[in-house]
Scaffold this motif. Structure first.
Motif, PDB file in Angstrom:
ATOM      1  N   TRP A   1       0.727  -1.277  -0.062  1.00 30.46           N
ATOM      2  CA  TRP A   1       0.064   0.089  -0.032  1.00 30.46           C
ATOM      3  C   TRP A   1       0.717   1.283  -0.101  1.00 30.46           C
ATOM      4  N   LYS A   2       1.488   1.386   0.858  1.00 28.86           N
ATOM      5  CA  LYS A   2       2.601   2.664   1.163  1.00 28.86           C
ATOM      6  C   LYS A   2       1.827   3.972   0.996  1.00 28.86           C
ATOM      7  N   GLY A   3       0.567   3.932   1.425  1.00 27.57           N
ATOM      8  CA  GLY A   3       0.136   5.319   1.495  1.00 27.57           C
ATOM      9  C   GLY A   3      -0.582   5.701   0.032  1.00 27.57           C
ATOM     10  N   ASN A   4      -0.532   4.832  -1.010  1.00 27.60           N
ATOM     11  CA  ASN A   4      -0.802   5.121  -2.160  1.00 27.60           C
ATOM     12  C   ASN A   4      -2.126   4.459  -2.836  1.00 27.60           C
ATOM     13  N   ASP A   5      -3.212   5.124  -2.792  1.00 24.85           N
ATOM     14  CA  ASP A   5      -4.562   4.844  -3.195  1.00 24.85           C
ATOM     15  C   ASP A   5      -4.548   3.887  -4.439  1.00 24.85           C
TER      16      ASP A   5
END
Length: 366
Positions: free
Chosen positions: A304-308
């Motif tokens: 995920w790493k904060g990316n939608d």
């Protein structure tokens, strides 16, 4: 205290060979994991991450309950739907962490005591009104030179029993979590001795407090060598040592046992649980399940790493790990199952943010 409801809730958490998803990390712990991956350490980032977890399609197929944090149980999706409603709609029972963390124990260097009893009845009442049906309290015990000592063990056991009694009075099933930490070079035999001592103390205090054993869940560590012990053990050896310890210490009336991973790699924690169920599933008075945090979430967080744009792949990784846990409950987990997890990572790292048709079929049919 409604005895029947407590027992029914506890039993429901072990139905369908499912397990518990522990998503109860404190904000500082969550922020630390975000920082390691370059994710902003903000309330909104935490909310988005938790939304990714709770909206994972069909997660209720292999997860029976989710342990939430105070911030999490109050959060909504970006469309304004409370997380707790999303979970319930998917057949996942919501629970809540109610301790306030382990703190240094005065006069006992290297040992911890868990706090949170002050004001607990009021907090339990509020959480129950919000829809929580169970709660969790964690006590930790480090192995070292002369530790854990009797004072530390007794103090934490007494607090766990007090918490459990208060939970049942409030209509919540208590998860009694006791973790003999795996950090260190200690041998598996040392872990077994300490775990037995802690379990005996805890159940003695639970008896004193008249806690309904059928209406509680035990969340212990596995009996294993320290993470840096030069002599590691096979999955079968850990399974035997763990089950042997539990047979000696845990009353048959307890509704079920859900293991914590204790810092083990997801595959190792799953393989060890599988070994227990493959060899002993029909020989024990209680079901053996999982209650994992990082061992379920970390692969998804890494993707995920904060990316939608990575949400779908991250959710696939989360579902895969939960499904592996369910297979371990059946005693049917095989390392070859990890190939599907590897495929999910390959899709992500090639920069493709849509799952292949093959992976989509895996998720539907798993």
């Amino acid at each position: 205290m409604n005895t029947r409801e407590l027992i029914e809730t506890a039993q429901c958490l072990f139905k369908g060979y499912k397990g518990l998803l522990a998503m109860d990390e404190s904000n500082p712990t969550c922020n630390k994991r975000f920082a390691a991956l370059g994710i902003p350490q903000t309330k909104e980032a935490r909310r988005a991450y938790r939304e990714m977890i709770v909206t994972t399609n069909c997660l209720g197929n292999c997860i029976s309950g989710a342990i939430l944090y105070d911030e999490t149980i109050r959060q909504n999706t970006k469309d304004g739907i409370p997380f707790i409603k999303i979970l319930i709609a998917d057949g996942i029972i919501p629970g809540i962490k109610v301790d306030t963390g382990a703190k240094n124990m005065a006069g006992h260097p290297g040992e911890k005591i868990t706090g949170g009893l002050e004001g607990l009845p009021g907090r339990l009442k509020e959480y129950a009104q919000m829809g929580a049906r169970f709660a969790k309290w964690r006590a930790v015990f480090a192995i070292g030179d002369g530790i854990p000592g009797k004072d530390c063990i007794e103090a934490n056991a007494a607090a766990l029993a007090e918490y459990a009694a208060l939970c049942q009075q409030a209509g919540l099933v208590p998860i009694v979590e006791l973790e003999v930490l795996m950090a260190g070079e200690h041998a598996i035999e040392t872990c077994a001795v300490v775990t037995e001592e802690v379990l005996h103390a805890v159940f003695n205090h639970l008896f004193i407090k008249k806690v309904l054993l059928e209406g509680m869940i035990l969340k212990p560590n596995m009996v294993a060598p320290g993470l840096t012990c030069p002599v590691q053990k096979t999955e079968e050896e850990v399974a035997y040592a763990t089950v042997n310890c539990l047979r000696r210490c845990v009353p048959a009336a307890v509704s079920g046992i859900a293991f914590l991973p204790g810092g083990q790699a997801p595959e190792l924690a799953t393989a060890r649980l599988n070994a227990m169920n493959a060899s002993f599933k029909w020989k024990l008075p209680w079901p053996l399940a999982f209650s994992f945090t990082r061992a379920l979430q970390q692969p998804a967080l890494d993707i995920w790493k904060g990316n939608d744009a990575n949400v779908r792949c991250a959710q696939a990784a989360l579902y895969h790990r939960a499904k592996c846990g369910q297979s371990a409950r059946l005693g049917e987990y095989e390392i070859s199952m990890e190939k599907r997890g590897e495929d999910i990572h390959i899709v992500k790292y090639k920069g493709v943010h849509k799952l292949s048709d093959t992976l989509e079929k895996h998720i539907v049919t798993l």
